[in-house]
Design a protein around this motif. Structure first.
Motif, mmCIF file in Angstrom:
data_model
loop_
_atom_site.group_PDB
_atom_site.id
_atom_site.type_symbol
_atom_site.label_atom_id
_atom_site.label_comp_id
_atom_site.label_asym_id
_atom_site.label_seq_id
_atom_site.Cartn_x
_atom_site.Cartn_y
_atom_site.Cartn_z
ATOM 1 N N PRO A 350 0.789 -1.234 0.000
ATOM 2 C CA PRO A 350 0.000 0.000 0.000
ATOM 3 C C PRO A 350 0.819 1.281 0.000
ATOM 4 O O PRO A 350 0.253 2.365 -0.134
ATOM 5 C CB PRO A 350 -0.825 -0.121 1.283
ATOM 6 N N VAL A 351 2.137 1.168 0.145
ATOM 7 C CA VAL A 351 2.958 2.382 0.057
ATOM 8 C C VAL A 351 3.154 2.810 -1.395
ATOM 9 O O VAL A 351 3.625 3.919 -1.660
ATOM 10 C CB VAL A 351 4.330 2.205 0.743
ATOM 11 N N ILE A 352 2.821 1.945 -2.352
ATOM 12 C CA ILE A 352 2.876 2.325 -3.763
ATOM 13 C C ILE A 352 1.516 2.899 -4.155
ATOM 14 O O ILE A 352 0.513 2.202 -4.167
ATOM 15 C CB ILE A 352 3.214 1.124 -4.668
ATOM 16 N N GLY A 353 1.510 4.190 -4.455
ATOM 17 C CA GLY A 353 0.249 4.840 -4.785
ATOM 18 C C GLY A 353 -0.121 4.728 -6.248
ATOM 19 O O GLY A 353 -1.285 4.580 -6.609
ATOM 20 N N ASN A 354 0.877 4.817 -7.128
ATOM 21 C CA ASN A 354 0.606 4.804 -8.556
ATOM 22 C C ASN A 354 1.863 4.351 -9.284
ATOM 23 O O ASN A 354 2.976 4.508 -8.771
ATOM 24 C CB ASN A 354 0.196 6.211 -9.026
ATOM 25 N N GLY A 363 7.799 5.725 -13.304
ATOM 26 C CA GLY A 363 7.675 6.432 -12.035
ATOM 27 C C GLY A 363 6.852 5.628 -11.049
ATOM 28 O O GLY A 363 5.791 5.103 -11.397
ATOM 29 N N ILE A 364 7.340 5.529 -9.809
ATOM 30 C CA ILE A 364 6.665 4.770 -8.755
ATOM 31 C C ILE A 364 6.330 5.745 -7.627
ATOM 32 O O ILE A 364 7.222 6.248 -6.941
ATOM 33 C CB ILE A 364 7.578 3.642 -8.222
ATOM 34 N N GLU A 365 5.053 6.015 -7.441
ATOM 35 C CA GLU A 365 4.634 6.973 -6.424
ATOM 36 C C GLU A 365 4.642 6.308 -5.047
ATOM 37 O O GLU A 365 4.113 5.206 -4.882
ATOM 38 C CB GLU A 365 3.234 7.490 -6.729
ATOM 39 N N ILE A 366 5.247 6.981 -4.072
ATOM 40 C CA ILE A 366 5.298 6.483 -2.696
ATOM 41 C C ILE A 366 4.381 7.341 -1.838
ATOM 42 O O ILE A 366 4.501 8.575 -1.810
ATOM 43 C CB ILE A 366 6.740 6.507 -2.149
ATOM 44 N N VAL A 367 3.450 6.666 -1.140
ATOM 45 C CA VAL A 367 2.463 7.380 -0.335
ATOM 46 C C VAL A 367 2.410 6.789 1.072
ATOM 47 O O VAL A 367 2.868 5.668 1.320
ATOM 48 C CB VAL A 367 1.055 7.289 -0.966
ATOM 49 N N ASP A 368 1.854 7.564 1.990
ATOM 50 C CA ASP A 368 1.547 7.038 3.313
ATOM 51 C C ASP A 368 0.450 5.983 3.145
ATOM 52 O O ASP A 368 -0.579 6.260 2.511
ATOM 53 C CB ASP A 368 1.056 8.175 4.220
ATOM 54 N N PRO A 369 0.646 4.779 3.666
ATOM 55 C CA PRO A 369 -0.328 3.711 3.421
ATOM 56 C C PRO A 369 -1.710 3.973 4.017
ATOM 57 O O PRO A 369 -2.687 3.356 3.592
ATOM 58 C CB PRO A 369 0.324 2.488 4.073
ATOM 59 N N VAL A 370 -1.809 4.889 4.967
ATOM 60 C CA VAL A 370 -3.104 5.187 5.593
ATOM 61 C C VAL A 370 -3.764 6.396 4.937
ATOM 62 O O VAL A 370 -4.911 6.338 4.481
ATOM 63 C CB VAL A 370 -2.941 5.415 7.115
ATOM 64 N N THR A 371 -3.023 7.512 4.853
ATOM 65 C CA THR A 371 -3.616 8.747 4.326
ATOM 66 C C THR A 371 -3.568 8.820 2.807
ATOM 67 O O THR A 371 -4.312 9.592 2.198
ATOM 68 C CB THR A 371 -2.876 9.969 4.876
ATOM 69 N N GLU A 377 9.562 11.386 3.040
ATOM 70 C CA GLU A 377 10.436 10.764 4.045
ATOM 71 C C GLU A 377 10.486 9.254 3.851
ATOM 72 O O GLU A 377 11.559 8.639 3.892
ATOM 73 C CB GLU A 377 9.937 11.105 5.444
ATOM 74 N N GLY A 378 9.342 8.671 3.609
ATOM 75 C CA GLY A 378 9.305 7.235 3.368
ATOM 76 C C GLY A 378 10.033 6.849 2.094
ATOM 77 O O GLY A 378 10.698 5.805 2.029
ATOM 78 N N LEU A 379 9.918 7.695 1.083
ATOM 79 C CA LEU A 379 10.603 7.422 -0.193
ATOM 80 C C LEU A 379 12.101 7.269 0.006
ATOM 81 O O LEU A 379 12.714 6.316 -0.500
ATOM 82 C CB LEU A 379 10.302 8.544 -1.189
ATOM 83 N N PHE A 380 12.706 8.183 0.746
ATOM 84 C CA PHE A 380 14.160 8.105 0.922
ATOM 85 C C PHE A 380 14.559 6.901 1.770
ATOM 86 O O PHE A 380 15.622 6.317 1.551
ATOM 87 C CB PHE A 380 14.704 9.410 1.511
#
Length: 442
Positions: A350-354, A363-371, A377-380
């Motif tokens: 779920p950390v992969i948004g798109n 491109g791999i989008e990194i998102v907060d798995p909840v919001t 910060e998570g990406l790095f």
């Protein structure tokens, strides 16, 4: 790591400008070859950055290295115009054969930024108009002219106040209302944006050109609908504006064709090309038709180092390798394979948004798995975990929320699988750190 390297790295911040030395991850290497870097720690790292979309035929391809050596045996420096030499003439002829449409005349420079500067200057000189229109999220370089049309991050423009441009939104498929066709929606929005611009901010008669990255690069690897770019061409014709494609990152096979102009079926009036042209040597070109370019008189634009003979020799070798090894086909094949594998990971993590992909520009989008909000910060942390596993990615996006996967076009399916296996291990490690487990695929 040896004492020598430890000492050098400790002094790096003293000797190198922070704007250069603070990039990520500052991996100390001693060698590069093919799809790999070799670190001072003795490890081999799979490279999914290609020197930021530059070493398209792989690091130190033997044919390119041989061309560099042979070129250095004859000429090390131009300057073109004062002297003329075979490698630049041969390269111009060969590029003219693969450029879209009637783009067949070249001004060679050293970097993508220089190519963009040349494109802006040519457009303004020919039209005698002062303004350029660009798109929000676009990255075109950091010199003052190129910066005036760059808007991927506001920090690039801070305190510099570049002038002479207007910015309108890039295609935003994610804003499309449910039930509407994304192509029709983005085309309609583009027409509205042009009308709003010309009604309220500047008249078409004052605009020299519109500049666009056919696929946003540093801005997050956003792939627009084909119809959106085709409508942009139509609007430029309607309003008598020149259309500039910044293909610094999309060119030389990155999207699966020689240029993104071919991928989208749109021929611009001017193009800026660089990066993959010489596989790491400094070389670029501003490209237009003879009819347009010949309106630029002697001395209105010039260069000392542009079109370096060794760089041109390397570029000729790059064209050979791309043809001989069928790298356009490989980019499409491996890009589709990588995109499919990443979408499988998206279903599990779920950390992969798109996932955004065109050729080997992914491109791999990194998102907060909840919001589901962008998570820089998570990406790095994921990038660091991936490097620990042995694979190198790069970042992008306005909020630094996109991991860029841009391997050499020579990459194999086994290397894609190897790299994405390490990437998944990085995802698992990060999810464990934040206490959020992956989701089992049903």
């Amino acid at each position: 790591m040896t004492q020598y390297w430890t000492h050098r790295l400790e002094r790096m911040s003293e000797r190198l400008a922070p704007s250069m030395a603070k990039d990520h991850p500052n991996l100390p290497v001693v060698k590069e070859e093919g799809c790999y870097y070799y670190g001072v720690d003795g490890r081999q790292y799979l490279d999914f950055t290609s020197g930021i979309a530059t070493t398209n035929v792989g690091h130190r391809h033997p044919k390119v290295v041989d061309a560099i050596k042979e070129g250095a045996d004859s000429l090390a420096h131009g300057p073109s115009g004062v002297i003329i030499y075979e490698s630049i003439l041969k390269l111009a002829d060969r590029l003219a054969e693969i450029m879209p449409g009637n783009l067949d005349c070249f001004f060679f420079g050293n970097s993508g930024t220089e190519a963009v500067e040349g494109a802006i200057k040519l457009a303004k000189h020919v039209t005698k108009r002062p303004y350029i229109v660009s798109f929000i999220g676009g990255f075109h370089g950091r010199s003052m002219g190129a910066l005036s049309v760059t808007s991927s991050k506001s920090k690039y423009r801070q305190y510099l106040h570049p002038q002479g441009s207007y910015h309108i939104p890039f295609a935003r498929i994610e804003d499309c209302p449910n039930g509407e066709d994304p192509e029709e929606y983005t085309v309609r929005q583009l027409e509205k944006d042009f009308q709003r611009l010309f009604d309220h901010q500047v008249t078409p008669e004052e605009v020299a050109a519109v500049i666009v990255e056919p696929v946003l690069g540093e801005g997050g690897y956003v792939v627009p609908p084909k119809a959106w770019l085709q409508k942009l061409r139509e609007l430029c014709d309607t309003y008598d504006l020149l259309l500039i494609f910044d293909e610094v990152q999309t060119g030389f096979g990155r999207t699966g064709e020689w240029f993104a102009a071919d991928t989208f079926g749109v021929v611009p009036d001017i193009m800026a090309i660089a990066k993959g042209i010489a596989n790491g040597l400094p070389l670029s070109a501003t490209v237009a038709s003879k009819e347009l370019m010949h309106q630029w008189p002697l001395g209105s634009h010039a260069t000392t180092f542009g079109g370096n003979p060794i760089a041109c020799s390397a570029a000729n070798a790059v064209l050979d390798v791309m043809e001989e090894e069928s790298l356009l086909e490989n980019a499409k094949k491996q890009g589709a394979h990588a995109a499919n594998k990443l979408r499988e990971l998206q279903d599990k993590h779920p950390v992969i948004g798109n996932v955004r992909a065109i050729g080997l520009m992914i491109g791999i989008e990194i998102v907060d798995p909840v919001t589901k909000k962008p998570d820089s910060e998570g990406l790095f942390k994921i990038l660091d975990q991936a490097l620990e596993q042995g694979v190198l990615f790069y970042f992008g996006g306005n909020k630094t929320e996109i991991i860029r996967m841009i391997p050499p076009l020579t990459v194999t399916e086994d290397q894609i699988d190897e790299g994405l296996k390490m990437f998944e291990e990085a995802l698992i490690a990060y999810e464990k750190e934040i206490g959020h487990s992956s989701i089992s695929v049903r």
